[in-house]
Scaffold this motif. Structure first.
Motif, short mmCIF file in Angstrom:
data_model
loop_
_atom_site.label_atom_id
_atom_site.label_comp_id
_atom_site.label_asym_id
_atom_site.label_seq_id
_atom_site.Cartn_x
_atom_site.Cartn_y
_atom_site.Cartn_z
N TRP A 39 0.84 -1.21 0.00
CA TRP A 39 0.00 0.00 0.00
C TRP A 39 0.88 1.26 0.00
CZ3 TRP A 39 -0.22 3.71 3.92
CH2 TRP A 39 -1.18 4.72 3.71
N LYS A 40 1.92 1.23 0.84
CA LYS A 40 2.81 2.41 0.92
C LYS A 40 3.54 2.65 -0.39
CE LYS A 40 5.37 3.78 4.72
NZ LYS A 40 6.06 3.51 6.00
N ARG A 41 3.87 1.56 -1.08
CA ARG A 41 4.62 1.69 -2.33
C ARG A 41 3.77 2.35 -3.42
NH1 ARG A 41 5.69 -3.70 -5.57
NH2 ARG A 41 3.59 -3.13 -6.27
N ASP A 42 2.50 1.95 -3.53
CA ASP A 42 1.70 2.35 -4.69
C ASP A 42 0.70 3.47 -4.43
OD1 ASP A 42 3.03 0.43 -6.13
OD2 ASP A 42 1.42 -1.06 -6.04
N PHE A 43 0.24 3.63 -3.20
CA PHE A 43 -0.81 4.61 -2.91
C PHE A 43 -0.18 5.86 -2.31
CE2 PHE A 43 -4.88 2.13 -3.16
CZ PHE A 43 -4.34 0.89 -3.45
N SER A 44 -0.80 7.00 -2.56
CA SER A 44 -0.26 8.24 -1.97
C SER A 44 -1.00 8.59 -0.68
CB SER A 44 -0.38 9.38 -2.97
OG SER A 44 -1.73 9.57 -3.32
N GLY A 45 -1.93 7.75 -0.26
CA GLY A 45 -2.65 8.00 0.98
C GLY A 45 -3.80 7.03 1.11
N ALA A 46 -4.60 7.23 2.16
CA ALA A 46 -5.73 6.34 2.41
C ALA A 46 -7.02 7.15 2.34
CB ALA A 46 -5.60 5.67 3.77
N THR A 47 -8.13 6.46 2.52
CA THR A 47 -9.42 7.15 2.60
C THR A 47 -10.10 6.71 3.90
OG1 THR A 47 -10.49 5.51 1.18
CG2 THR A 47 -9.55 7.44 0.10
N GLY A 48 -11.42 6.77 3.96
CA GLY A 48 -12.09 6.59 5.25
C GLY A 48 -12.85 5.29 5.43
N LEU A 49 -12.59 4.29 4.58
CA LEU A 49 -13.36 3.05 4.64
C LEU A 49 -12.47 1.90 5.09
CD1 LEU A 49 -16.28 1.98 3.69
CD2 LEU A 49 -15.01 1.00 1.78
N PHE A 50 -12.89 1.18 6.12
CA PHE A 50 -12.14 0.01 6.59
C PHE A 50 -13.07 -0.90 7.37
CE2 PHE A 50 -11.77 0.97 11.12
CZ PHE A 50 -12.04 2.34 11.15
N SER A 51 -12.57 -2.09 7.74
CA SER A 51 -13.38 -3.05 8.50
C SER A 51 -12.70 -3.42 9.81
CB SER A 51 -13.61 -4.33 7.70
OG SER A 51 -14.45 -4.11 6.60
N MET A 52 -13.50 -3.90 10.75
CA MET A 52 -12.93 -4.51 11.94
C MET A 52 -13.54 -5.90 12.10
SD MET A 52 -14.81 -2.72 15.17
CE MET A 52 -16.48 -2.10 15.10
N VAL A 53 -12.72 -6.80 12.65
CA VAL A 53 -13.18 -8.16 12.91
C VAL A 53 -13.34 -8.29 14.42
CG1 VAL A 53 -12.65 -10.61 12.63
CG2 VAL A 53 -11.79 -8.95 10.96
N LEU A 54 -14.52 -8.74 14.85
CA LEU A 54 -14.76 -8.90 16.29
C LEU A 54 -14.27 -10.28 16.74
CD1 LEU A 54 -18.29 -7.28 16.32
CD2 LEU A 54 -16.16 -6.27 17.16
N LYS A 55 -13.89 -10.35 18.01
CA LYS A 55 -13.31 -11.60 18.51
C LYS A 55 -14.32 -12.72 18.62
CE LYS A 55 -9.18 -10.44 21.00
NZ LYS A 55 -8.83 -9.63 22.14
N ARG A 56 -15.49 -12.39 19.12
CA ARG A 56 -16.47 -13.47 19.31
C ARG A 56 -17.85 -13.01 18.87
NH1 ARG A 56 -16.75 -13.82 25.85
NH2 ARG A 56 -16.79 -11.59 26.30
N GLY A 57 -18.77 -13.96 18.89
CA GLY A 57 -20.13 -13.64 18.52
C GLY A 57 -20.44 -13.99 17.08
N GLU A 58 -21.70 -13.73 16.71
CA GLU A 58 -22.17 -13.98 15.36
C GLU A 58 -22.87 -12.73 14.86
OE1 GLU A 58 -24.63 -17.46 15.43
OE2 GLU A 58 -23.15 -18.51 16.69
N ARG A 59 -23.27 -12.77 13.60
CA ARG A 59 -23.89 -11.60 12.99
C ARG A 59 -25.04 -11.04 13.83
NH1 ARG A 59 -24.81 -9.15 7.89
NH2 ARG A 59 -26.96 -8.50 7.60
#
Ligand SMILES: *Cc1c(COP(=O)(O)O)cnc(C)c1O
Length: 407
Positions: free
Chosen positions: A310-330
């Motif tokens: 990412w650092k090599r090819d992109f000049s920055g990031a934007t505001g979209l990302f995900s998080m994975v929760l440790k436990r539980g279901e949808r």
């Protein structure tokens, strides 16, 4: 005087920074006669003064006003602006949605009996178009590991016509080695196209990395205000005639009103992306420290497996990302998301307001294992204060964990 009968040539790249170019991108004296923003030119019929004028237009229908479907200076200004932002671009076509831009780019290139390679991280409607429509036309779609890099060579057959990338994948955020893939494709005579909606041309310039077509859902960051549906495809000189012709043949058109809204969004894009990027990174770093969170999938975090790429090819990031929760279901994620004060629950992203969405990769993926065991929550960070967003998520994670007390 306005001379929109003749479409002016694209202005040359003047070497200024992208934030500067965004301010006047697409502006042409011949489009607006000194008015700062191109007026909304609504049109179907264009009247010609004589047979001679009509015949001249028939000979060169793209040279100027011809018929509404070929656009007016309002749409041309947006097309020119988007073309001007990508080094190596020969032209841009606009579409009624991002999905239409992707579908048309594929249809411009593939023929019956062909094979297309699509990243396993692709946007789900992209897959549905390939699996349900291209298949009926005799075109096969095969999915590959987004991290395949130059090893994609082993998947290319004589029938392979196109490779479709999306980097980072907009749910799972793997970063692709674009130059490695495009150099293999070039050598094999295979067209490459990329869904560049996450990065926009401000953060990644795919044509300069060897892609032939760069596609964006304008609906997301360029529109930026959750009131517009539009797509764009920008092609290099080799692919531009095919993309342009396929777009006309399929009858795609966007209204001058929507083009004007998109141009307005474009003017503040640099500012909005800088803010979303900074706030998203603050929130992502905070989330990484929370005991309920297993992983944060954001390529600008040093913990991300593709951070170096990412650092090599992109000049920055934007505001979209995900998080994975440790436990539980949808079903457990309701406790987290239902009572958030600053995050709306809904599709799309890239607008000024923050959004949250539980995502189900296991339903979508076919080629690679899902990079998570617990529920995945995608966050689109808007223009709110970072402290307010963190406080909101902190309360949400507390509600989430409370369900498991005593287990
Ligand atoms: C939303 C989206 C699209 C499709 O855009 P629409 O305008 O909704 O059709 C394509 N690719 C990505 C990555 C998207 O997030």
């Amino acid at each position: 005087m306005i001379d929109a009968r003749r479409r002016p040539a694209l202005p040359a790249d003047d070497g200024s920074a992208i934030a500067t170019r965004l301010v006047h991108a697409g502006r042409q004296p011949g489009y607006a006669d000194g008015i700062v923003n191109p007026p909304v030119w609504r049109a179907s019929t264009i009247l010609f003064a004589s047979l001679a004028e009509l015949d001249a237009a028939i000979k060169a229908p793209d040279k100027g006003l011809y018929y509404g479907r070929r656009g007016t200076p309002t749409q041309w200004a947006l097309e020119d602006a988007l073309t001007g932002l990508e080094p190596g671009a020969a032209g841009t076509k606009l579409f009624p949605s991002g999905v239409a831009a992707i579908a048309t780019s594929l249809l411009a290139v593939v023929r019956q009996g062909d094979d297309v390679l699509i990243t396993d991280s692709a946007y789900e409607p992209t897959r549905l178009f390939a699996d349900r429509m291209l298949r009926d036309f005799g075109v096969t779609a095969r999915y590959f590991d987004p991290r395949i890099g130059g090893d994609i060579a082993a998947l290319i057959t004589p029938a392979t016509r196109a490779i479709l990338l999306e980097s980072p994948g907009s749910l799972s955020f793997e970063v692709q080695d674009i130059p490695a893939i495009t150099s293999v494709a070039r050598a094999a005579g295979v067209v490459t196209m990329i869904d560049n909606t996450w990065a926009t041309a401000l953060r990644l310039q795919p044509l300069a990395l060897g892609c032939d077509i760069s596609i964006q859902a304008i609906t997301k960051y360029v529109g930026g205000h959750s009131d517009l549906m539009m797509g764009a495809a920008t092609a290099n000189a080799a692919l531009w005639p095919r993309l342009r012709d396929a777009t006309y043949r399929l009858g795609h058109h966007v209204s001058a009103d929507d083009a004007s809204l998109a141009l307005r969004g474009l003017r503040t894009l640099a500012l909005r992306l800088d803010r979303a990027e900074a706030t998203a990174l603050t929130v992502a770093k905070w989330l990484e420290q929370q005991p309920a969170v297993a992983r944060v999938l954001h390529p600008a975090l040093p913990s991300h497996p593709d951070h170096g790429l990412w650092k090599r090819d992109f000049s920055g990031a934007t505001g979209l990302f995900s998080m994975v929760l440790k436990r539980g279901e949808r079903r457990h994620t309701a406790a987290l998301i239902d009572d958030l004060a600053h995050f709306g629950i809904g599709f799309s992203w890239g607008g000024y307001e923050s959004l949250v969405l539980p995502v189900e990769l296991d339903r979508i993926r076919t080629a690679t294992p899902i990079p998570a065991s617990g529920p995945i929550i995608r966050l689109s960070i808007g223009l709110e204060d970072a402290g307010d967003l963190i406080a909101d998520l902190a309360a949400g994670l507390t509600r989430y964990e409370a369900q498991f007390r005593g287990e």
